[in-house]
Design a protein around this motif. Structure first.
Motif, PDB file in Angstrom:
ATOM      1  N   ASN A  50       0.797  -1.223   0.000  1.00 43.27           N
ATOM      2  CA  ASN A  50       0.000   0.000   0.000  1.00 43.27           C
ATOM      3  C   ASN A  50       0.833   1.278   0.000  1.00 43.27           C
ATOM      4  O   ASN A  50       0.330   2.352   0.350  1.00 43.27           O
ATOM      5  CB  ASN A  50      -0.982   0.030   1.183  1.00 43.27           C
ATOM      6  CG  ASN A  50      -2.060  -1.024   1.052  1.00 43.27           C
ATOM      7  OD1 ASN A  50      -2.541  -1.296  -0.048  1.00 43.27           O
ATOM      8  ND2 ASN A  50      -2.421  -1.630   2.165  1.00 43.27           N
ATOM      9  N   ASP A  51       2.079   1.174  -0.408  1.00 44.42           N
ATOM     10  CA  ASP A  51       2.937   2.346  -0.505  1.00 44.42           C
ATOM     11  C   ASP A  51       3.858   2.196  -1.703  1.00 44.42           C
ATOM     12  O   ASP A  51       4.425   1.118  -1.925  1.00 44.42           O
ATOM     13  CB  ASP A  51       3.771   2.523   0.766  1.00 44.42           C
ATOM     14  CG  ASP A  51       4.531   3.828   0.738  1.00 44.42           C
ATOM     15  OD1 ASP A  51       3.927   4.855   0.349  1.00 44.42           O
ATOM     16  OD2 ASP A  51       5.728   3.829   1.076  1.00 44.42           O
ATOM     17  N   PHE A  52       4.004   3.266  -2.489  1.00 43.53           N
ATOM     18  CA  PHE A  52       4.918   3.223  -3.628  1.00 43.53           C
ATOM     19  C   PHE A  52       5.355   4.642  -3.963  1.00 43.53           C
ATOM     20  O   PHE A  52       4.694   5.621  -3.588  1.00 43.53           O
ATOM     21  CB  PHE A  52       4.278   2.550  -4.849  1.00 43.53           C
ATOM     22  CG  PHE A  52       2.891   3.028  -5.196  1.00 43.53           C
ATOM     23  CD1 PHE A  52       1.767   2.304  -4.785  1.00 43.53           C
ATOM     24  CD2 PHE A  52       2.689   4.186  -5.925  1.00 43.53           C
ATOM     25  CE1 PHE A  52       0.491   2.722  -5.109  1.00 43.53           C
ATOM     26  CE2 PHE A  52       1.413   4.619  -6.244  1.00 43.53           C
ATOM     27  CZ  PHE A  52       0.311   3.900  -5.829  1.00 43.53           C
ATOM     28  N   GLN A  53       6.506   4.735  -4.624  1.00 45.89           N
ATOM     29  CA  GLN A  53       7.078   6.037  -4.984  1.00 45.89           C
ATOM     30  C   GLN A  53       7.373   6.097  -6.472  1.00 45.89           C
ATOM     31  O   GLN A  53       7.705   5.080  -7.089  1.00 45.89           O
ATOM     32  CB  GLN A  53       8.389   6.284  -4.224  1.00 45.89           C
ATOM     33  CG  GLN A  53       8.210   6.640  -2.757  1.00 45.89           C
ATOM     34  CD  GLN A  53       7.929   5.421  -1.923  1.00 45.89           C
ATOM     35  OE1 GLN A  53       8.542   4.385  -2.122  1.00 45.89           O
ATOM     36  NE2 GLN A  53       6.988   5.555  -1.003  1.00 45.89           N
ATOM     37  N   LYS A  54       7.308   7.294  -7.019  1.00 42.18           N
ATOM     38  CA  LYS A  54       7.652   7.494  -8.417  1.00 42.18           C
ATOM     39  C   LYS A  54       9.158   7.382  -8.609  1.00 42.18           C
ATOM     40  O   LYS A  54       9.954   7.819  -7.778  1.00 42.18           O
ATOM     41  CB  LYS A  54       7.188   8.876  -8.887  1.00 42.18           C
ATOM     42  CG  LYS A  54       5.681   9.042  -8.952  1.00 42.18           C
ATOM     43  CD  LYS A  54       5.319  10.420  -9.471  1.00 42.18           C
ATOM     44  CE  LYS A  54       3.815  10.584  -9.571  1.00 42.18           C
ATOM     45  NZ  LYS A  54       3.442  11.936 -10.075  1.00 42.18           N
ATOM     46  N   GLY A  55       9.526   6.794  -9.753  1.00 41.38           N
ATOM     47  CA  GLY A  55      10.913   6.798 -10.155  1.00 41.38           C
ATOM     48  C   GLY A  55      11.176   7.969 -11.075  1.00 41.38           C
ATOM     49  O   GLY A  55      10.506   8.999 -11.006  1.00 41.38           O
TER      50      GLY A  55
END
Lengths: 116, 111
Positions: free
Chosen positions: A53-58
């Motif tokens: 439930n957590d992600f970041q942009k590359g």
């Protein structure tokens, strides 16, 4: 066997259509990554996720979206907003503990997407 | 932003010759990883270096991490045809689990 799987291996889509690429791992790894590779080029990071439930942009997230509802799964959607989506897409996973311990990234076999 | 450059871009060697690829980061790294990708395949993890000045060996492969943790090298002694592929470094920054891949060095070994 433990590993990371991607499906399908080859995918053809018409311009303007969204498409979702599958990535599943049974290595119990915390982190998962999506990379794009163009012919003769290196890998560029699209999105990464440390926990469910957590992600970041590359570096090249525009035109892509992801979800991380389960630890084992990290699907990537290539939207119609992505200007040049034809590429080789690689998913990877690794151990990234809160303690700071990190492992190498284990890659799936990749999906070659061609937009016609 | 962080950049990782790798040289040379291509290298052709005769079988038995040595090979070296160099990786340079614009910022200080917390760790560096090396990968090999065979033609048509996916990257395979080789090794991770974490400590300043660290040197690790895997048979004919020697990996080094610079004292300032901004550069690294991979040296292959007496190349074989099985060494063919593209070698990538990937730099991990402090406080992040994001990795920046180098541009890769494509190695061809002539028998």
């Amino acid at each position: 066997d433990g590993g990371i799987t991607q499906s399908p291996k080859y995918l053809f889509r018409k311009e303007g259509q969204n498409v979702t690429l599958s990535c599943e791992q049974n290595l119990n790894h915390d982190a998962m990554y999506w990379y794009r590779q163009d012919p003769g080029q290196g890998l560029r990071l699209i999105y990464y996720s440390q926990i469910v439930n957590d992600f970041q942009k590359g570096d090249i997230a525009e035109g892509y979206s992801v979800s991380r509802e389960k630890k084992e799964s990290f699907p990537l959607t290539v939207t119609s907003a992505q200007k040049n989506p034809t590429a080789f897409y690689l998913c990877a996973s690794s151990i990234n503990r809160a303690s700071g311990r990190r492992s190498g990234q284990f890659f799936g076999p990749g999906t070659r997407l061609t937009v016609l | 932003g962080q950049q990782v450059m790798q040289i040379p871009q291509y290298q052709h060697v005769q079988e038995g010759e040595d090979f070296t690829t160099y990786c340079n980061s614009s910022t200080t790294l917390s760790n560096i990883q090396w990968y090999k990708q065979r033609p048509g395949g996916h990257p395979v993890f080789l090794i991770q270096l974490v400590k300043s000045g660290e040197v690790k060996k895997q048979k004919r492969l020697t990996f080094q991490f610079g004292e300032a943790k901004k550069n690294s090298s991979l040296h292959i002694t007496a190349t074989q045809t099985t060494d063919v592929g593209t070698y990538f470094c990937a730099g991990g920054g402090p406080g992040t689990y994001k990795y920046i891949f180098g541009t890769g060095t494509r190695l061809k070994v002539l028998a």
